[in-house]
Design a protein around this motif. Structure first.
Motif, short mmCIF file in Angstrom:
data_model
loop_
_atom_site.label_atom_id
_atom_site.label_comp_id
_atom_site.label_asym_id
_atom_site.label_seq_id
_atom_site.Cartn_x
_atom_site.Cartn_y
_atom_site.Cartn_z
N ILE A 56 0.83 -1.16 0.14
CA ILE A 56 0.11 0.06 0.01
C ILE A 56 0.81 1.32 -0.08
N THR A 57 0.55 2.11 -0.89
CA THR A 57 1.52 3.26 -0.88
C THR A 57 0.66 4.61 -0.48
N LEU A 58 1.20 5.40 0.42
CA LEU A 58 0.39 6.33 1.15
C LEU A 58 1.25 7.65 1.22
N LYS A 59 0.67 8.89 1.21
CA LYS A 59 1.31 10.15 1.40
C LYS A 59 1.52 10.37 3.00
N ASN A 60 2.64 11.13 3.22
CA ASN A 60 3.01 11.52 4.42
C ASN A 60 3.92 12.86 4.46
N LEU A 61 4.29 13.43 5.44
CA LEU A 61 5.05 14.41 5.57
C LEU A 61 6.50 13.98 5.47
N PRO A 62 7.59 14.64 4.42
CA PRO A 62 9.04 13.99 4.22
C PRO A 62 9.63 13.36 5.47
N GLU A 63 9.59 14.40 6.36
CA GLU A 63 10.32 13.82 7.81
C GLU A 63 9.74 12.63 8.35
N LYS A 64 8.49 12.53 8.18
CA LYS A 64 7.68 11.25 8.97
C LYS A 64 8.20 10.27 8.17
N ASN A 65 8.11 10.35 6.88
CA ASN A 65 8.27 9.19 5.99
C ASN A 65 9.91 8.69 6.12
N GLU A 66 10.72 9.51 6.27
CA GLU A 66 12.23 9.15 6.62
C GLU A 66 12.10 8.27 8.01
N GLU A 67 11.49 8.86 9.10
CA GLU A 67 11.37 8.14 10.53
C GLU A 67 10.80 6.97 10.39
N LEU A 68 9.73 6.67 9.56
CA LEU A 68 8.99 5.39 9.27
C LEU A 68 9.91 4.44 8.88
N ARG A 69 10.85 4.85 7.51
CA ARG A 69 11.67 4.00 6.92
C ARG A 69 12.62 3.45 7.78
N GLU A 70 13.04 4.21 8.75
CA GLU A 70 14.31 3.95 9.65
C GLU A 70 13.83 3.01 10.72
N ILE A 71 12.54 3.19 11.38
CA ILE A 71 11.94 2.34 12.52
C ILE A 71 11.61 1.10 11.64
N TYR A 72 11.05 0.91 10.47
CA TYR A 72 10.65 -0.18 10.12
C TYR A 72 11.24 -0.53 8.70
N ALA A 73 12.47 -0.54 8.81
CA ALA A 73 13.29 -0.91 7.57
C ALA A 73 13.08 -2.25 6.96
N GLY A 74 12.92 -2.13 5.76
CA GLY A 74 12.38 -3.35 4.99
C GLY A 74 11.04 -3.47 4.65
N THR A 75 10.02 -3.08 5.66
CA THR A 75 8.76 -2.85 5.72
C THR A 75 8.20 -1.77 5.09
N VAL A 76 8.81 -0.36 5.42
CA VAL A 76 8.38 0.55 5.00
C VAL A 76 9.67 1.13 3.89
N ILE A 77 9.14 1.38 2.49
CA ILE A 77 10.11 1.78 1.67
C ILE A 77 9.63 2.98 0.86
N PRO A 78 10.71 3.73 0.14
CA PRO A 78 10.39 4.89 -0.46
C PRO A 78 9.07 4.65 -1.45
N GLY A 79 8.12 5.50 -1.80
CA GLY A 79 7.02 5.28 -2.57
C GLY A 79 7.34 4.42 -3.94
N TYR A 80 6.57 3.59 -4.21
CA TYR A 80 6.61 2.90 -5.43
C TYR A 80 5.94 3.71 -6.69
N TYR A 81 6.78 3.97 -7.66
CA TYR A 81 6.16 4.77 -8.84
C TYR A 81 5.46 6.26 -8.35
N THR A 82 6.19 6.79 -7.16
CA THR A 82 5.66 8.02 -6.62
C THR A 82 6.94 8.97 -6.35
#
Length: 127
Positions: A56-82
C-alpha cells in the motif's frame, strides 16, 4: 503471512478508505491497483491481490516518511512509482505494522490531500 490473511487485510484497508468523507476506493485498470481517490486526487494505492509483493502506498510528511523508513526498515520503503519524499510503500506481508497503524497512515494521507483541495472541492465533500 498467509494469502488469505493478507487478502482480508487488503479488504479491511479498502473498506476503511471508503469510510473517509468524500473518498472512493476502486480498481483502476490502467494501473492495475486499488486507487484511493478524494475529489480526483490520489491519497493512496494498493495491490488488489494478496502476494509477497503486495503493498500500500500512502502520502505523509517527508520527515515522517524518513522516520518510518528507519523504524520499519524493510517493511516501509520509498514510494513505488511516486515522489520518494512524499510517499511510502508498506509491504502488506509484514506484520511489523498493525492494521490499526496502517489505518492511521491512511487517515494521515487522506488529511494531507484534503488540506490541498480548493475551497470549492472541500465544500462539495462537506455537503
Amino acid at each position: 503471512m498467509e494469502n488469505s490473511v493478507m487478502q482480508k487485510r487488503i479488504e479491511t484497508f479498502k473498506a476503511f478508505g471508503e469510510t473517509l468523507k468524500g473518498a472512493k476506493v476502486y480498481f483502476r485498470e490502467d494501473w492495475e491497483v486499488l486507487y484511493f481517490d478524494l475529489q480526483g486526487k490520489m491519497f493512496g494505492m494498493m495491490s488488489d491481490q494478496a502476494s509477497e509483493d503486495a503493498i500500500i502506498t500512502l502520502k505523509n510528511l517527508p520527515e515522517k516518511n524518513e522516520e518510518l523508513r528507519e523504524i520499519y526498515a524493510g517493511t516501509v520503503i520509498p514510494g513505488y512509482y511516486t515522489n520518494k519524499n512524499h510517499w511510502n510503500s508498506i509491504k502488506l506481508a509484514s506484520e511489523e505494522l498493525s492494521d490499526e497503524a496502517i489505518k492511521q497512515l491512511i487517515e494521515t494521507s487522506y488529511q494531507l490531500v484534503y488540506q490541498k483541495l480548493t475551497k470549492k472541492l472541500k465544500a462539495a465533500i462537506e455537503e
